[in-house]
Design a protein around this motif. Sequence first.
Motif, short mmCIF file in Angstrom:
data_model
loop_
_atom_site.label_atom_id
_atom_site.label_comp_id
_atom_site.label_asym_id
_atom_site.label_seq_id
_atom_site.Cartn_x
_atom_site.Cartn_y
_atom_site.Cartn_z
N LEU A 26 0.83 -1.20 0.00
CA LEU A 26 0.00 0.00 0.00
C LEU A 26 0.87 1.26 0.00
O LEU A 26 0.57 2.23 -0.69
N PHE A 27 1.96 1.21 0.77
CA PHE A 27 2.83 2.37 0.84
C PHE A 27 3.54 2.62 -0.50
O PHE A 27 3.61 3.75 -0.97
N ILE A 28 4.05 1.54 -1.12
CA ILE A 28 4.72 1.69 -2.41
C ILE A 28 3.74 2.25 -3.42
O ILE A 28 4.03 3.19 -4.17
N PHE A 29 2.55 1.68 -3.42
CA PHE A 29 1.51 2.10 -4.35
C PHE A 29 1.17 3.57 -4.15
O PHE A 29 1.12 4.36 -5.10
N GLY A 30 0.96 3.93 -2.90
CA GLY A 30 0.62 5.32 -2.58
C GLY A 30 1.72 6.28 -2.97
O GLY A 30 1.46 7.33 -3.58
N ALA A 31 2.96 5.90 -2.65
CA ALA A 31 4.09 6.78 -2.98
C ALA A 31 4.22 6.95 -4.49
O ALA A 31 4.51 8.05 -4.98
N THR A 32 3.99 5.86 -5.22
CA THR A 32 4.08 5.95 -6.69
C THR A 32 2.98 6.85 -7.24
O THR A 32 3.23 7.69 -8.11
N LEU A 33 1.76 6.70 -6.72
CA LEU A 33 0.66 7.55 -7.16
C LEU A 33 0.95 9.02 -6.90
O LEU A 33 0.72 9.88 -7.74
N LEU A 34 1.50 9.25 -5.71
CA LEU A 34 1.82 10.63 -5.32
C LEU A 34 2.84 11.24 -6.27
O LEU A 34 2.68 12.37 -6.74
N GLN A 35 3.89 10.44 -6.56
CA GLN A 35 4.91 10.90 -7.50
C GLN A 35 4.29 11.19 -8.86
O GLN A 35 4.61 12.19 -9.51
N ASN A 36 3.42 10.30 -9.27
CA ASN A 36 2.79 10.43 -10.56
C ASN A 36 1.92 11.68 -10.62
O ASN A 36 1.85 12.36 -11.63
N PHE A 37 1.30 12.00 -9.49
CA PHE A 37 0.45 13.18 -9.42
C PHE A 37 1.29 14.45 -9.52
O PHE A 37 0.96 15.37 -10.26
N PHE A 38 2.43 14.45 -8.81
CA PHE A 38 3.24 15.67 -8.80
C PHE A 38 4.13 15.82 -10.02
O PHE A 38 4.69 16.89 -10.25
N GLN A 39 4.26 14.75 -10.81
CA GLN A 39 5.17 14.85 -11.95
C GLN A 39 4.76 15.93 -12.95
O GLN A 39 5.60 16.52 -13.60
N LYS A 40 3.45 16.21 -13.03
CA LYS A 40 2.99 17.21 -13.99
C LYS A 40 3.67 18.56 -13.75
O LYS A 40 3.84 19.35 -14.66
N ARG A 41 4.05 18.78 -12.48
CA ARG A 41 4.61 20.08 -12.16
C ARG A 41 6.05 20.24 -12.62
O ARG A 41 6.53 21.36 -12.76
N TRP A 42 6.75 19.13 -12.78
CA TRP A 42 8.18 19.31 -13.08
C TRP A 42 8.72 18.43 -14.19
O TRP A 42 9.85 18.63 -14.62
N VAL A 43 7.95 17.47 -14.65
CA VAL A 43 8.47 16.63 -15.73
C VAL A 43 8.04 17.19 -17.07
O VAL A 43 6.88 17.52 -17.27
N TYR A 44 9.02 17.32 -17.97
CA TYR A 44 8.76 17.93 -19.26
C TYR A 44 8.70 16.86 -20.34
O TYR A 44 9.67 16.12 -20.53
N TYR A 45 7.57 16.74 -21.00
CA TYR A 45 7.46 15.79 -22.11
C TYR A 45 7.41 16.54 -23.42
O TYR A 45 6.57 17.42 -23.62
N GLU A 46 8.31 16.16 -24.32
CA GLU A 46 8.46 16.89 -25.57
C GLU A 46 7.19 16.85 -26.42
O GLU A 46 6.68 17.86 -26.86
N ALA A 47 6.70 15.63 -26.68
CA ALA A 47 5.61 15.46 -27.64
C ALA A 47 4.27 15.52 -26.94
O ALA A 47 3.65 14.49 -26.69
N GLU A 48 3.84 16.72 -26.59
CA GLU A 48 2.50 16.81 -26.01
C GLU A 48 1.79 18.05 -26.50
O GLU A 48 2.42 19.02 -26.88
#
Lengths: 315, 287
Positions: A293-315
């Motif tokens: 549950l913790f791994i899952f939660g942490a991954t979801l959290l990371q995935n949620f916050f990635q929009k703020r700092w991860v740059y995807y070229e083709a979007e």
Amino acid sequence: MTSRTRTIPDSPSPRRFFRYRPDQQWEAYLFILPSFIGFAVFVFLAILISLGLSFSDWGLTGWKGFVGLRNYQALIRDPVFWKTFRNTAFYIITVVPLQLGLGLLMAVLLNQGLRGRVIYRVLYFMPVVTTIVAGAIIFRLLLGSNGPVADLIYGFANLTGIPVSPPEWLNSTKNSKWAVTMLTLWKNTGFTMVIYLAALQGVPQLLYDAAETDGAGSWQRFRHVTLPMISPTTFFLIILQMIGAFQLFTEPFVMTRGGPANSSMPVVQYIYQNAFNFGRMGKAAAIAWFLFLFIFGATLLQNFFQKRWVYYEAE
Amino acid sequence: MTVTTPEAPLEIPAKQQGIIKSLLVQSLLLLGGIFMLAPFLVMLLVSLFPADALLTRNFALERITLQNYVETFQVVPFGRYYFNSALVAIVTTTAQLVVASLAAFAFARLRFRGRESLFLLYLATLMIPFIVLLIPNFLIIRQLKWFNSYWALIVPSIFSAFTTFFLRQYYRGLPIDLDEAARLDGASSFRIWHQVILPLSTPALAAIGIFAFNNSWNDFLWPLVVTATDEMRTIPVGLAAFQGQFSTDWNLLMAGAVIALLPVLIIYILSQNWFIRGIALSGMGGR
């Protein structure tokens, strides 16, 4: 249908490719069958057993009946569980940023195109391919009370007159976790370096040239060109290393046995201990699901916050 | 390469700046290299000297001996560990590639009902951490009477969602005309897989194969749990058991570590380019 066709660029007529073909129906199942049997037993059945176990009382004599949520409730009151959980959190907090930072630093340095680059890459990657058990035994010698690292620190003190003495690592409840962190860094930094190196080589030179024309210094180019361009790799590495650090086991198990006084024991070792030393399968399964549950939660959290700092070229 | 900007305030000429910079880069790289290499060197050094050399720090060259290696081989069945590790890693890797490649072929190039949902189910298993499956799999193995056997070491490790996913991505990138042409010539799906797709996917198979082989060779927790005797132990588990028995005989332990590491390191140094590319590629999910 249209969204799928994009992934097969060479197909002359996408619609024909995706038409349902009854003659391939059973054939396809035959192709998948060997792997499906394996997944059915060792993943799907295993998940069911594990869930059942976590709601069961399983002592040394075997299964004794369902107990509902009692395993989970007992966990919350178990101080050793929380201690091992904090230890695992320590490993994540120290290992992930240091490994990414050092790996990126080495990759950037190697990417300068200096001489000896191939040799360094081979060197840095050497610990990655070695058996971690051997690494843990070597580090136990290196960091021991009379080990070579202590020698180095005494030598440094003699040479400079600065009164430093080597700390205890393996026998200290305060520092044993750092010993595990050091070993993990030695073992895995080469991996993050190689991945970063590949990412750095994918950044188009054009962007650097444009930035330089605009008067950007080397730090500014790194900060505003390199970092955003490799941010998908950083995100991927954070997730990967975090999941790895959550499941850390061999390093402390071989080097410190989780000691002294459980000070370096990660959650996974506590699971191992409960299941295979104490025969408490139910409790061990409950801890494993808690960890999931913790791994899952942490991954979801990371995935949620990635929009703020991860740059995807083709979007 | 030069970093001067038009309005650089420092009076250091560009050329000197370049030299200072490359010196800094080189020394940082060297420092990192020493950190990576030193543990290996200490291991080799201690393994080549008698037991008292470490205590007295007397590593005079004339005292070099291979006695530790002889003694280690006498007390630990390293030959057996080698055999087990090699057998397990080779069979696991081969079987994993075959099983995953078959499934990947169906997912990538055949049309059938339920394809997308079945593949999604496979993908979902990637999220289940190994530790959740450890205890039930141990119970399953015990129920099958496979405990402390090669079956236990090999069979559960054959099924990899990641390898399936990786190969499926690769197969999707191969032109579908190949299949269509072969079908017009009357080839069965199995023949297309075997004679068209497999030969074309050698690079992908090599990359993921190296990754799988290395994982299997270095795996510790699973072999630790399902083996009980020296006959079945692999190198990592055997080495850990050796440490349990001779916890302070550093000269022997280091000889054991050298014995355990030497074949992998030799293979690695000889084929480092393949190794690094393979692990980097599969570590990145084939991107």
